[in-house]
Write a protein that holds these residues in place. Structure first.
Motif, PDB file in Angstrom:
ATOM      1  N   LYS A 109     -31.273 -42.450 -82.963  1.00 41.85           N
ATOM      2  CA  LYS A 109     -32.703 -42.615 -82.706  1.00 41.85           C
ATOM      3  C   LYS A 109     -33.147 -41.874 -81.457  1.00 41.85           C
ATOM      4  O   LYS A 109     -34.257 -41.353 -81.393  1.00 41.85           O
ATOM      5  N   PHE A 110     -32.269 -41.827 -80.436  1.00 44.80           N
ATOM      6  CA  PHE A 110     -32.676 -41.242 -79.159  1.00 44.80           C
ATOM      7  C   PHE A 110     -32.648 -39.715 -79.147  1.00 44.80           C
ATOM      8  O   PHE A 110     -33.015 -39.093 -78.151  1.00 44.80           O
ATOM      9  N   VAL A 111     -32.221 -39.094 -80.234  1.00 46.22           N
ATOM     10  CA  VAL A 111     -32.155 -37.631 -80.290  1.00 46.22           C
ATOM     11  C   VAL A 111     -33.467 -37.059 -80.813  1.00 46.22           C
ATOM     12  O   VAL A 111     -33.973 -37.494 -81.853  1.00 46.22           O
ATOM     13  N   LYS A 133     -23.736 -49.929 -80.865  1.00 40.89           N
ATOM     14  CA  LYS A 133     -24.950 -50.724 -80.732  1.00 40.89           C
ATOM     15  C   LYS A 133     -25.585 -50.548 -79.354  1.00 40.89           C
ATOM     16  O   LYS A 133     -24.916 -50.180 -78.385  1.00 40.89           O
ATOM     17  N   VAL A 134     -26.900 -50.839 -79.282  1.00 38.75           N
ATOM     18  CA  VAL A 134     -27.601 -50.849 -77.999  1.00 38.75           C
ATOM     19  C   VAL A 134     -26.932 -51.874 -77.086  1.00 38.75           C
ATOM     20  O   VAL A 134     -26.600 -52.985 -77.508  1.00 38.75           O
ATOM     21  N   ASP A 145     -26.769 -31.831 -81.195  1.00 38.88           N
ATOM     22  CA  ASP A 145     -27.749 -32.770 -81.741  1.00 38.88           C
ATOM     23  C   ASP A 145     -29.160 -32.234 -81.586  1.00 38.88           C
ATOM     24  O   ASP A 145     -29.945 -32.224 -82.546  1.00 38.88           O
ATOM     25  N   MET A 146     -29.515 -31.806 -80.383  1.00 38.40           N
ATOM     26  CA  MET A 146     -30.902 -31.397 -80.145  1.00 38.40           C
ATOM     27  C   MET A 146     -31.243 -30.069 -80.812  1.00 38.40           C
ATOM     28  O   MET A 146     -32.395 -29.787 -81.093  1.00 38.40           O
ATOM     29  N   ILE A 148     -29.569 -41.187 -71.604  1.00 37.73           N
ATOM     30  CA  ILE A 148     -29.409 -40.736 -72.985  1.00 37.73           C
ATOM     31  C   ILE A 148     -29.641 -41.971 -73.849  1.00 37.73           C
ATOM     32  O   ILE A 148     -28.829 -42.892 -73.897  1.00 37.73           O
ATOM     33  N   GLY A 149     -30.819 -42.020 -74.459  1.00 40.66           N
ATOM     34  CA  GLY A 149     -31.217 -43.236 -75.143  1.00 40.66           C
ATOM     35  C   GLY A 149     -31.511 -44.340 -74.159  1.00 40.66           C
ATOM     36  O   GLY A 149     -31.164 -45.499 -74.396  1.00 40.66           O
ATOM     37  N   ALA A 150     -32.162 -44.000 -73.040  1.00 37.80           N
ATOM     38  CA  ALA A 150     -32.445 -44.984 -71.999  1.00 37.80           C
ATOM     39  C   ALA A 150     -33.937 -45.018 -71.689  1.00 37.80           C
ATOM     40  O   ALA A 150     -34.681 -45.772 -72.305  1.00 37.80           O
ATOM     41  N   SER A 151     -34.415 -44.182 -70.765  1.00 41.78           N
ATOM     42  CA  SER A 151     -35.820 -44.218 -70.366  1.00 41.78           C
ATOM     43  C   SER A 151     -36.234 -42.889 -69.766  1.00 41.78           C
ATOM     44  O   SER A 151     -35.432 -42.219 -69.102  1.00 41.78           O
TER      45      SER A 151
END
Length: 279
Positions: A234-236, A158-159, A223-224, A208-211
């Motif tokens: 979601k962040f990929v 989770k976030v 992944d990428m 990574i999944g931040a900003s």
């Protein structure tokens, strides 16, 4: 920015630390020599991550990754790098017991693989361990927010850092920086928290999944590239879909073999004397 082989000096941990607030730091994972050779031409930092357990060994999480696995893949990646800084993960169970255990295993990874630094997960509770390792000459990259090795204790992927937990994650980042880490990965935390952490601490943040405001970004290369298709966080962002391309290529090969279309005459050898081409 693209670096030709031999055109730039190898990146060091102090080089990464000096990039705070400067040009974004480009990071990807790698686990094999061929992939290391590819990412080395474009990245500042290459992580031999314990994600190797999931993307290459079929494990359900990173908890089953061993020191032996990290050494094997670390050696392979090291052979493919000429420019980027190589950082290697300390696997689950290799550093949590004590600072002494952490230093011992960090030294083994450094010695066996030629890595330039190690990465470990944890914030305030791991600060004494980070300090212990750094004081003995091993550069450390921290990792706060979602820490995959703690997935069972956290209750899933989770976030982290929403609501009241934001202050604790900020304290984690501050503790890691004060302990002497040269940079810190911030994983799966809200954008606003990542921005605050980046502005508050003196070392680079790698998101990574931040900003996008982080000092750098990292993704798992599989992944990428769309090579690991079991799930997509979601962040990929997928910059290619190589798994589908590989599937199509294998299907075409299988069809040609079954129809006796491969090998064709251009792929077999006649009875003439071997030529200079090795025929």
């Amino acid at each position: 920015m693209t670096y030709a082989k031999g055109a730039a000096a190898p990146v060091t941990p102090p080089d990464i630390a000096a990039r705070k607030g400067g040009a974004p730091i480009v990071c990807l994972t790698a686990y094999t020599t061929p992939m290391a050779q590819i990412v080395d031409r474009h990245c500042d930092l290459v992580l031999v991550g314990d994600s190797v357990g999931m993307v290459m060994h079929g494990l359900p999480d990173t908890l089953g990754v061993t020191m032996e696995m990290m050494i094997l893949h670390g050696k392979a990646v090291r052979r493919g790098l000429a420019h980027a800084l190589m950082v290697i993960d300390l696997p689950f169970g290799a550093y949590e017991e004590s600072p002494e255990q952490a230093f011992r295993n960090a030294a083994i990874l450094m010695r066996e693989t030629g890595a330039g630094a190690v990465k470990l997960e944890g914030g305030t509770h791991m600060a004494p361990t980070i300090r212990h390792i750094v004081q003995r000459g091993i550069p450390v990259m921290g990792h706060i927010g979602l820490t995959p090795q703690s997935v069972n204790a956290l209750g899933g992927y989770k976030v982290r850092g929403r609501g009241a937990e934001a202050q604790a994650i900020l304290h984690d980042a501050q503790a890691v920086a004060e302990a002497g880490a040269f940079s810190v990965v911030a994983e799966k935390i809200p954008d606003i928290l990542a921005r605050r952490i980046t502005s508050d601490i003196r070392i680079p943040t790698i998101g990574i999944g931040a900003s996008a405001a982080c000092d750098g970004q990292i993704l798992v290369v599989d992944d990428m590239l769309g090579m690991f298709a079991d799930f997509k966080p979601k962040f990929v962002k997928r910059y290619a879909n190589l798994a589908a391309d590989a599937e199509a290529a294998v299907a075409a090969y299988a069809a040609e073999v079954r129809e006796r279309q491969f090998p064709s005459s251009e792929h077999v050898f006649g009875e003439t004397t071997a030529s200079a081409k090795g025929a």
